[in-house]
Design an enzyme around this catalytic site. Structure first.
Site, PDB file in Angstrom:
ATOM      1  N   HIS A 133      36.039  45.044  38.647  1.00  0.00           N
ATOM      2  CA  HIS A 133      36.294  43.613  38.773  1.00  0.00           C
ATOM      3  C   HIS A 133      37.383  43.034  37.879  1.00  0.00           C
ATOM      4  O   HIS A 133      38.185  42.057  38.057  1.00  0.00           O
ATOM      5  CB  HIS A 133      35.239  42.688  38.825  1.00  0.00           C
ATOM      6  CG  HIS A 133      34.592  42.530  40.456  1.00  0.00           C
ATOM      7  ND1 HIS A 133      33.573  43.504  40.808  1.00  0.00           N
ATOM      8  CD2 HIS A 133      34.768  41.637  41.237  1.00  0.00           C
ATOM      9  CE1 HIS A 133      33.256  43.290  42.164  1.00  0.00           C
ATOM     10  NE2 HIS A 133      33.807  42.140  42.447  1.00  0.00           N
ATOM     11  N   HIS A 163      39.998  39.833  48.387  1.00  0.00           N
ATOM     12  CA  HIS A 163      39.136  40.115  47.093  1.00  0.00           C
ATOM     13  C   HIS A 163      39.073  41.346  47.000  1.00  0.00           C
ATOM     14  O   HIS A 163      39.173  42.108  46.124  1.00  0.00           O
ATOM     15  CB  HIS A 163      38.024  39.186  46.971  1.00  0.00           C
ATOM     16  CG  HIS A 163      37.249  39.362  45.912  1.00  0.00           C
ATOM     17  ND1 HIS A 163      37.397  39.017  44.644  1.00  0.00           N
ATOM     18  CD2 HIS A 163      35.962  40.101  45.640  1.00  0.00           C
ATOM     19  CE1 HIS A 163      36.434  39.473  43.756  1.00  0.00           C
ATOM     20  NE2 HIS A 163      35.760  40.197  44.310  1.00  0.00           N
TER      21      HIS A 163
END
Length: 384
Positions: free
Chosen positions: A253, A270
């Protein structure tokens, strides 16, 4: 060392679950504000209104589609003006995060009705705040997870498959990152150390994806709800959230935060950026070659990015990629939650290595393909 875990108050999933919404809202209050993704408002408004009829009053806020702080504040003001006890987020991550952000500024019960399965946003207490130019501003950490998360898998199966692929990537990072936090005992999103429960759920999330991920993607193509699709949706929403929020995040991430800084990636999802972050993390943390091959094969089977080009990043110069690397290395990022302290140079080298390996994998796939295909109508048609 104190351990802690957090969960949504109630999770409901299944084909036709939308019809149960009104009955679950009724105990929470009399009036609800709905934040609906503008792209699916025409489809979802009648479904929501039919489901809540006779149970609660419903008001709407004008939502443009980006989860900026201004949008959150506007929704909070609308909820306050209408004395709403409940704020409902209907749609993808942006609508859901706007609803959660609104409840951060104006305390209300939060109900989440995802229409796609593109990330693990639905069950989380976190809301991502974006700037008007679609870059990430910051995260808002609410005190509590949503009161109700209701997932109608018939709606999920009817959405473009690209969204499910993205959700699979976001969920795939869960165990890889939680495993690192399990070693370091790094604090999770409760501010305490993770629990054995969270780590085990994160591991189960990985196992479910590896077993059923590719099949679920195929079933989503067909618009059908199967046990495999149900399992993968649960992994992407419930398991992934428990795993990352109560387990911890890591460098995959971190790479997402960096890649999101590059303008050419802004229209990608995302999970698609996380997918490339996963691949880079494999080289950074020196995973065994067999495991690296397994993950690349999984990415290919679930139609996820394999190299920088798949995220529209054609300028692979050191200068350009360092924009992403510098962003991911800001002091507060989860980039630094790994057991080893890596340098920006390490992160750059891993990203370049992942890109090069991914290009080799793609070349090999096309070499063994019998059809007359190219990137845009074969393995990565979802980027169209």
């Amino acid at each position: 060392m104190i351990r802690s875990a957090i969960f949504p108050h109630r999770y409901i999933q299944g084909a036709g679950a939308i019809n149960e919404l009104g009955a679950h809202l009724k105990p929470l209050g009399k009036t609800a504000l709905a934040v609906i993704d503008p792209g699916i408002a025409d489809m979802m408004k009648p479904k929501i209104e039919e489901a809540v009829k006779g149970h609660i009053n419903l008001v709407y806020v004008d939502f443009a589609g980006e989860s900026t702080e201004a949008a959150m504040q506007a929704a909070a003001a609308e909820a306050k003006n209408n004395n709403c006890e409940i704020i409902i987020g209907v749609g993808g991550g942006k609508a859901i995060d706007t609803a959660k952000g609104a409840a951060y500024f104006y305390p209300a019960k939060v109900v989440v009705v995802p229409t796609i399965c593109a990330s693990d946003a639905p069950c989380s207490k976190n809301a991502v705040v974006y700037n008007e130019d679609h870059t990430v501003n910051r995260d808002i950490h609410g005190l509590f997870n949503p009161d109700i998360v209701l997932v109608d898998t018939a709606i999920i199966a009817g959405a473009p498959t690209r969204y499910l692929s993205s959700g699979i990537a976001d969920a795939l990072a869960t165990w890889l990152e939680a495993e690192s936090c399990m070693v370091t005992r790094h604090t999770n999103f409760t501010g305490y150390s993770g629990t054995r429960t969270a780590y085990k759920v994160a591991e189960l999330c990985y196992d479910v994806l590896m077993e059923s991920g590719a099949v679920a993607v195929d079933h989503c193509d067909l618009g059908i709800v199967t046990p495999q699709l149900e399992d993968v949706v649960e992994a992407c929403t419930l398991m992934s959230t428990v795993g990352f929020e109560s387990g911890g995040r890591g460098v995959a991430h971190g790479y997402h935060q960096g890649l999101a800084e590059l303008p050419e990636t802004h229209h990608f999802l995302h999970g698609e950026k996380v997918a490339l972050g996963i691949l880079a993390s494999l080289f950074l943390t020196q995973k065994p070659t067999e495991f690296i091959d397994t993950i690349y094969e999984f990415h290919a089977a679930t139609r996820l990015p394999l190299c920088l080009e798949d995220l529209n990043i054609v300028d692979t110069s050191r200068e350009h990629l360092m924009i992403a690397i510098n962003r991911m290395n800001l002091a507060y990022e989860c980039t630094h939650w790994e057991p080893i302290k890596y340098s920006p140079e390490d992160h750059l080298a891993a990203l370049i290595a992942a890109d090069q390996y991914g290009r080799q994998v793609k070349a090999s796939m096309h070499q063994h393909c019998d059809c007359d295909c190219d990137d845009h109508n074969h393995d990565h048609h979802h980027h169209q």
